[in-house]
Motif scaffolding. Sequence first.
Motif, short mmCIF file in Angstrom:
data_model
loop_
_atom_site.label_atom_id
_atom_site.label_comp_id
_atom_site.label_asym_id
_atom_site.label_seq_id
_atom_site.Cartn_x
_atom_site.Cartn_y
_atom_site.Cartn_z
N ARG A 154 0.85 -1.20 0.00
CA ARG A 154 0.00 0.00 0.00
C ARG A 154 0.88 1.25 0.00
NH1 ARG A 154 -5.28 -1.21 3.88
NH2 ARG A 154 -5.69 -3.28 3.03
N VAL A 155 0.54 2.16 -0.89
CA VAL A 155 1.29 3.42 -1.04
C VAL A 155 1.39 4.13 0.30
CG1 VAL A 155 1.17 5.69 -2.15
CG2 VAL A 155 0.53 3.62 -3.44
N ASN A 156 2.55 4.66 0.62
CA ASN A 156 2.62 5.45 1.84
C ASN A 156 3.19 6.85 1.60
OD1 ASN A 156 5.44 5.57 2.31
ND2 ASN A 156 5.39 3.56 3.31
N LEU A 157 2.90 7.70 2.54
CA LEU A 157 3.20 9.12 2.35
C LEU A 157 4.68 9.42 2.43
CD1 LEU A 157 2.17 11.96 1.93
CD2 LEU A 157 1.51 12.07 4.33
N GLU A 158 5.38 8.84 3.41
CA GLU A 158 6.77 9.23 3.63
C GLU A 158 7.69 8.79 2.49
OE1 GLU A 158 4.97 7.29 5.53
OE2 GLU A 158 6.02 5.40 5.94
N THR A 160 6.73 8.38 -0.61
CA THR A 160 6.35 9.26 -1.72
C THR A 160 7.01 10.64 -1.57
OG1 THR A 160 4.22 8.12 -1.82
CG2 THR A 160 4.38 10.23 -2.97
#
Lengths: 242, 242
Positions: A154-158, A160
């Motif tokens: 799952r894509v994560n913010l940090e 990215t």
Amino acid sequence: MSKKPSLYTSLSPALLHLYDISNSVVVVIDILRATSTITTALYNGAKEVIPVDSVSRCIEIGKHVSGITAGERDGKIAEGLSYGNSPFEYPEEFIKGKTLVLTTTNGTKLLHMALDKGAKEIIIGAFTNLSSVCNHLLEMKKDVMLACAAWKDRVNLEDTLFAGAVVSKVKEHFDINCDSSHMAESLYNVGKSDLYEFLKSNDASHYHRLTGFGLEKDIRYCLTEDVADILPVYIDGKLIIE
Amino acid sequence: MSKKPSLYTSLSPALLHLYDISNSVVVVIDILRATSTITTALYNGAKEVIPVDSVSRCIEIGKHVSGITAGERDGKIAEGLSYGNSPFEYPEEFIKGKTLVLTTTNGTKLLHMALDKGAKEIIIGAFTNLSSVCNHLLEMKKDVMLACAAWKDRVNLEDTLFAGAVVSKVKEHFDINCDSSHMAESLYNVGKSDLYEFLKSNDASHYHRLTGFGLEKDIRYCLTEDVADILPVYIDGKLIIE
């Protein structure tokens, strides 16, 4: 005018198969906390870091190389291993000259995927070594894949945000036909004045998980640029400073 | 206090398998231009829209239902079909009462994935019907999956922005433990004052592709909120206004 090399961002290992990386430098990104800890251990003098994908393999290789075994499961040192995933566990006086065998799930899986797909070169990226990563990419003048380890795909913010930081610093020198890269840069531009606050205000899932374990200090460190500014390169199963 | 339903965003069909959507309302998002055109055709009185995944199937079903066949490949009406993917091809005086058989690759594939995964309900979302989508989600009070069609599984900016628009409007009523959703909202907040300019300045790949075909007018329309504010629901192979 010569054509610029390309730059892509893969926001999750589950998207990496969409790209041909056989001529690319792949930057493996796992900000909280694998790639931050790897750069820190090497910066503090570790001889090498061996990334492995399971606790049993960590124990096995740890014995074989007389290394320090490290890894966590659910925020605790995994049974049978000696140390955890925090960069603060690896100061110079402890880690210098030693081999660290580190088990990480998301980052190691991604690294092996990049190997299987024939990546030209695999390096380790984190805010802690942002400048070294960018300088290397600019020197190499090769195609680049910024590969986020994400969290169970799952894509994560940090991760990215780090991809965005790299894009913002090197974009003039690359041909970027990749929305993920532009999105990452745009997010980085929003958050860069205070990345910690940005994670917090966006309710980032890792921020939640790690603060639940009392690791605010780790998060702040992992978002600090160039505090361990060396370049780990993957060669023959080991991460070393080239 | 009762638990809020969950909301997730899947930035690419290649990530949808990571989520259990068996109790979710799935919003299929393919802004440039499938879901914008579908909402527009139905808003203008089309009896139904049948989404199909290939040109041959489009021709076959078109004959069977005496429908209008539509679809493009590389910016041109596909051979054997009669109309293209532009919302401007479907004004009321043309489409009212008719069945539109539309072939789209990314959106239809995603819709079938959602079906296979047992989605509770599948609806169609675009800026053109943003309010209807949000109102429906608020009324249903069920778990939500914002499913971006992307481009050949690569994350794209416009679908992400729409997911962000929905998140920004409904977030108080959902439990959102999903970095993709927060990232999408953050991007939407940056871009919302001028989405067209935001796509352009971020060099979005679809912006490039479509402006190359002279479709700036289409893009501007597809980024306009609530100009075709109805809710297409997928029932028995057809999209209709419920």
